[in-house]
Design an enzyme around this catalytic site. Structure first.
Site, mmCIF file in Angstrom:
data_model
loop_
_atom_site.group_PDB
_atom_site.id
_atom_site.type_symbol
_atom_site.label_atom_id
_atom_site.label_comp_id
_atom_site.label_asym_id
_atom_site.label_seq_id
_atom_site.Cartn_x
_atom_site.Cartn_y
_atom_site.Cartn_z
ATOM 1 N N ASP A 257 77.135 -11.737 8.170
ATOM 2 C CA ASP A 257 77.854 -10.682 8.893
ATOM 3 C C ASP A 257 76.952 -9.468 9.034
ATOM 4 O O ASP A 257 76.105 -9.207 8.172
ATOM 5 C CB ASP A 257 79.131 -10.288 8.145
ATOM 6 C CG ASP A 257 80.158 -11.401 8.116
ATOM 7 O OD1 ASP A 257 80.216 -12.167 9.087
ATOM 8 O OD2 ASP A 257 80.897 -11.507 7.118
ATOM 9 N N ASP B 21 82.931 -14.086 14.904
ATOM 10 C CA ASP B 21 84.250 -13.491 14.654
ATOM 11 C C ASP B 21 84.772 -12.779 15.894
ATOM 12 O O ASP B 21 85.956 -12.868 16.231
ATOM 13 C CB ASP B 21 84.174 -12.481 13.493
ATOM 14 C CG ASP B 21 83.757 -13.123 12.184
ATOM 15 O OD1 ASP B 21 84.064 -14.310 11.976
ATOM 16 O OD2 ASP B 21 83.122 -12.426 11.363
#
Length: 218
Positions: free
Chosen positions: A144, A178
């Site tokens: 991330d 995401d």
């Protein structure tokens, strides 16, 4: 452009972009390193073993279950996409489903393969195709990097759950995969009548029946 071509291009571009960004961050950032682009937008390298936005899920067994669940879900999504392509729906529906599929696949790649192709990023930049990888097949960590601390401050004491405490909005760190899933869901929400035509038809059946009765067609 045909709907099939649109879906394939969306998937290829989305997955390749997702992996390019993740591999770049993984091979150029130390875990926890942050670059401030704007006050409200930063590149902050972190990894997680669980769900999107950094949520954890049941340790090692939960990690394996989640990865296997994603694999099963991907099969369902691709079937959904194929059947939708055959229907006359808005291109936004095709793009939405393709983005959801791309997001799921993007994070699956991390979970399945990153543990055996990268070494650890703690205190050093990771190496791609490392001699001593940090994990095992199916136990990789999801990369991330996007962080949007749009507002930071202390909420009023009457605010539920977090009142009187320091709070950051938006505090979650996420990746391109995401965001694909989020964008895909939003597109399907706005084009829900075309994305879920059977449900819409069922809702209209009683009205259609009454109208036909009035016209004497039944």
């Amino acid at each position: 452009m045909s709907k099939k071509t649109l879906a394939i291009l969306t998937i290829l571009i989305a997955i390749i972009l997702d992996q390019i960004i993740k591999i770049y961050v993984k091979t150029n950032f130390i875990l926890g390193e942050e670059v401030v682009v704007f006050d409200w937008f930063r590149i902050h390298f972190t990894e997680n073993n669980g769900m999107a936005m950094g949520f954890e899920f049941g340790g090692k067994n939960g990690k394996l279950f989640l990865t296997l669940f994603r694999l099963v879900a991907v099969v369902g999504i691709i079937y959904w996409l194929i059947t939708t392509i055959k229907q006359k729906v808005h291109n936004a529906v095709i793009i939405g489903i393709a983005l959801i599929f791309s997001g799921a696949v993007g994070n699956i790649i991390d979970s399945v393969f990153y543990g055996v192709i990268f070494d650890d990023s703690t205190h050093k930049v990771a190496t791609l195709f490392a001699d001593k990888p940090y994990g095992e097949l199916f136990y990789g960590r999801v990369v991330d990097m996007f962080y949007f601390p749009i507002w930071q401050g202390t909420l009023p004491s009457w605010f539920p759950f977090v009142g009187g405490e320091p709070y950051t909005f938006f505090q979650y760190i996420f990746n391109p995969a995401d965001s694909y899933i989020t964008i895909g869901v939003v597109l399907l929400f706005f084009f829900s009548k075309q994305a879920f035509p059977k449900e819409a038809k069922k809702k209209n059946q009683p009205t259609d029946f009454l109208e036909n009765e009035k016209l004497g067609t039944r």
